[in-house]
Design a protein around this motif. Sequence first.
Motif, PDB file in Angstrom:
ATOM      1  N   THR A  46       0.835  -1.202   0.000  1.00 38.08           N
ATOM      2  CA  THR A  46       0.000   0.000   0.000  1.00 38.08           C
ATOM      3  C   THR A  46       0.866   1.247   0.000  1.00 38.08           C
ATOM      4  N   ILE A  47       1.895   1.257   0.810  1.00 38.85           N
ATOM      5  CA  ILE A  47       2.803   2.419   0.882  1.00 38.85           C
ATOM      6  C   ILE A  47       3.457   2.643  -0.479  1.00 38.85           C
ATOM      7  N   SER A  48       3.903   1.579  -1.108  1.00 36.13           N
ATOM      8  CA  SER A  48       4.534   1.675  -2.422  1.00 36.13           C
ATOM      9  C   SER A  48       3.559   2.201  -3.476  1.00 36.13           C
ATOM     10  N   ARG A  49       2.322   1.715  -3.436  1.00 35.57           N
ATOM     11  CA  ARG A  49       1.296   2.154  -4.391  1.00 35.57           C
ATOM     12  C   ARG A  49       0.997   3.647  -4.200  1.00 35.57           C
ATOM     13  N   VAL A  50       0.845   4.074  -2.943  1.00 33.78           N
ATOM     14  CA  VAL A  50       0.593   5.492  -2.662  1.00 33.78           C
ATOM     15  C   VAL A  50       1.786   6.327  -3.123  1.00 33.78           C
ATOM     16  N   ASN A  51       2.992   5.845  -2.873  1.00 35.38           N
ATOM     17  CA  ASN A  51       4.192   6.569  -3.289  1.00 35.38           C
ATOM     18  C   ASN A  51       4.238   6.741  -4.807  1.00 35.38           C
ATOM     19  N   ARG A  52       3.860   5.690  -5.540  1.00 36.49           N
ATOM     20  CA  ARG A  52       3.839   5.760  -7.003  1.00 36.49           C
ATOM     21  C   ARG A  52       2.846   6.828  -7.464  1.00 36.49           C
ATOM     22  N   PHE A  53       1.642   6.838  -6.881  1.00 36.76           N
ATOM     23  CA  PHE A  53       0.648   7.839  -7.272  1.00 36.76           C
ATOM     24  C   PHE A  53       1.029   9.237  -6.805  1.00 36.76           C
ATOM     25  N   LEU A  54       1.715   9.334  -5.679  1.00 37.60           N
ATOM     26  CA  LEU A  54       2.171  10.620  -5.178  1.00 37.60           C
ATOM     27  C   LEU A  54       3.139  11.272  -6.166  1.00 37.60           C
ATOM     28  N   HIS A  55       3.977  10.440  -6.801  1.00 40.33           N
ATOM     29  CA  HIS A  55       4.985  10.970  -7.720  1.00 40.33           C
ATOM     30  C   HIS A  55       4.588  10.913  -9.184  1.00 40.33           C
ATOM     31  N   TYR A  56       3.802   9.933  -9.574  1.00 42.51           N
ATOM     32  CA  TYR A  56       3.492   9.741 -10.997  1.00 42.51           C
ATOM     33  C   TYR A  56       2.002   9.714 -11.305  1.00 42.51           C
ATOM     34  N   GLY A  57       1.170  10.042 -10.330  1.00 38.24           N
ATOM     35  CA  GLY A  57      -0.275   9.998 -10.521  1.00 38.24           C
ATOM     36  C   GLY A  57      -0.823  11.284 -11.110  1.00 38.24           C
ATOM     37  N   SER A  58      -2.058  11.585 -10.785  1.00 40.67           N
ATOM     38  CA  SER A  58      -2.763  12.749 -11.338  1.00 40.67           C
ATOM     39  C   SER A  58      -2.575  14.003 -10.501  1.00 40.67           C
ATOM     40  N   ASP A  59      -1.707  13.963  -9.507  1.00 41.40           N
ATOM     41  CA  ASP A  59      -1.373  15.082  -8.622  1.00 41.40           C
ATOM     42  C   ASP A  59      -2.438  15.350  -7.568  1.00 41.40           C
ATOM     43  N   GLY A  60      -3.406  14.444  -7.437  1.00 44.23           N
ATOM     44  CA  GLY A  60      -4.480  14.636  -6.468  1.00 44.23           C
ATOM     45  C   GLY A  60      -3.998  14.671  -5.031  1.00 44.23           C
ATOM     46  N   TYR A  61      -3.105  13.753  -4.667  1.00 43.56           N
ATOM     47  CA  TYR A  61      -2.580  13.765  -3.302  1.00 43.56           C
ATOM     48  C   TYR A  61      -1.919  15.104  -2.991  1.00 43.56           C
ATOM     49  N   ASN A  62      -1.076  15.579  -3.910  1.00 41.23           N
ATOM     50  CA  ASN A  62      -0.366  16.839  -3.673  1.00 41.23           C
ATOM     51  C   ASN A  62      -1.320  18.014  -3.537  1.00 41.23           C
ATOM     52  N   ILE A  63      -2.343  18.071  -4.377  1.00 36.22           N
ATOM     53  CA  ILE A  63      -3.322  19.159  -4.309  1.00 36.22           C
ATOM     54  C   ILE A  63      -3.965  19.183  -2.929  1.00 36.22           C
ATOM     55  N   VAL A  64      -4.470  18.024  -2.487  1.00 37.43           N
ATOM     56  CA  VAL A  64      -5.177  17.945  -1.206  1.00 37.43           C
ATOM     57  C   VAL A  64      -4.227  18.194  -0.040  1.00 37.43           C
ATOM     58  N   LEU A  65      -3.068  17.561  -0.045  1.00 38.12           N
ATOM     59  CA  LEU A  65      -2.140  17.722   1.075  1.00 38.12           C
ATOM     60  C   LEU A  65      -1.643  19.157   1.194  1.00 38.12           C
ATOM     61  N   ASP A  66      -1.391  19.819   0.074  1.00 41.24           N
ATOM     62  CA  ASP A  66      -0.982  21.223   0.111  1.00 41.24           C
ATOM     63  C   ASP A  66      -2.094  22.086   0.695  1.00 41.24           C
ATOM     64  N   ARG A  67      -3.327  21.832   0.292  1.00 42.18           N
ATOM     65  CA  ARG A  67      -4.457  22.641   0.778  1.00 42.18           C
ATOM     66  C   ARG A  67      -4.707  22.438   2.265  1.00 42.18           C
ATOM     67  N   ILE A  68      -4.696  21.196   2.723  1.00 42.89           N
ATOM     68  CA  ILE A  68      -4.967  20.994   4.156  1.00 42.89           C
ATOM     69  C   ILE A  68      -3.788  21.464   4.999  1.00 42.89           C
ATOM     70  N   SER A  69      -2.586  21.405   4.459  1.00 42.09           N
ATOM     71  CA  SER A  69      -1.409  21.917   5.170  1.00 42.09           C
ATOM     72  C   SER A  69      -1.489  23.438   5.290  1.00 42.09           C
ATOM     73  N   ASN A  70      -1.913  24.108   4.214  1.00 42.41           N
ATOM     74  CA  ASN A  70      -2.038  25.570   4.238  1.00 42.41           C
ATOM     75  C   ASN A  70      -3.133  26.009   5.192  1.00 42.41           C
ATOM     76  N   LYS A  71      -4.243  25.266   5.257  1.00 42.46           N
ATOM     77  CA  LYS A  71      -5.336  25.616   6.173  1.00 42.46           C
ATOM     78  C   LYS A  71      -4.912  25.455   7.626  1.00 42.46           C
ATOM     79  N   GLN A  72      -4.099  24.433   7.921  1.00 43.04           N
ATOM     80  CA  GLN A  72      -3.675  24.189   9.287  1.00 43.04           C
ATOM     81  C   GLN A  72      -2.650  25.232   9.746  1.00 43.04           C
ATOM     82  N   SER A  73      -1.882  25.786   8.809  1.00 43.53           N
ATOM     83  CA  SER A  73      -0.859  26.751   9.187  1.00 43.53           C
ATOM     84  C   SER A  73      -1.397  28.174   9.281  1.00 43.53           C
ATOM     85  N   THR A  74      -2.668  28.389   8.879  1.00 48.24           N
ATOM     86  CA  THR A  74      -3.236  29.751   8.965  1.00 48.24           C
ATOM     87  C   THR A  74      -4.128  29.911  10.159  1.00 48.24           C
TER      88      THR A  74
END
Length: 141
Positions: A113-141
Amino acid sequence: MRLFQIPPVGDGAALNGGLQIPQPCKPVRMLHRLDEGAREMEYRSKIKDELVDQLFRAILSLETMEECYRFFEDLCTISEIKSLAQRLEVARMLKEKNTYSEIAEKTGASTATISRVNRFLHYGSDGYNIVLDRISNKQST
C-alpha cells in the motif's frame, strides 16, 4: 491525439453484440507541477462518467465535517473509509520523508500500500499533492 472512454457494459453494448463503442472523453484543465514552476495541461480522467460526476458533485456539496461523516457513513463501509484515511496519511508521511517502516508502524499500512501510494504521489494525477498542500495551508493559517 484523441482519448476515448469505454462506456460501461449495459450502455448499448448488448445492442452491438457486446461490442463497446469508444466515446470521446471531455478534457479537464489542471496545473501540472514542474521544478521550474507550474504549467497548464489538459487532464483527462480515466474514471470520468456521469455517475462519477454525480458522486463528486455530491461530495462538493457537503459543507461541514458532520455532513461529511453522515454522507460517507451512508456511502461506504467503515473499512473503506478507514482505508481511504490510511492512504491519505501514508501520502502525508511520504511527503514528510518518513521511511516505509515508520509509516507501516504508525498507520498499519502494508509496504504494498505504501509503495502504491508513493507511485501515485509521484506519478499519478497530482491529487494527493493538491489535497495535502491545501490541508497543510489551512492548518498553518
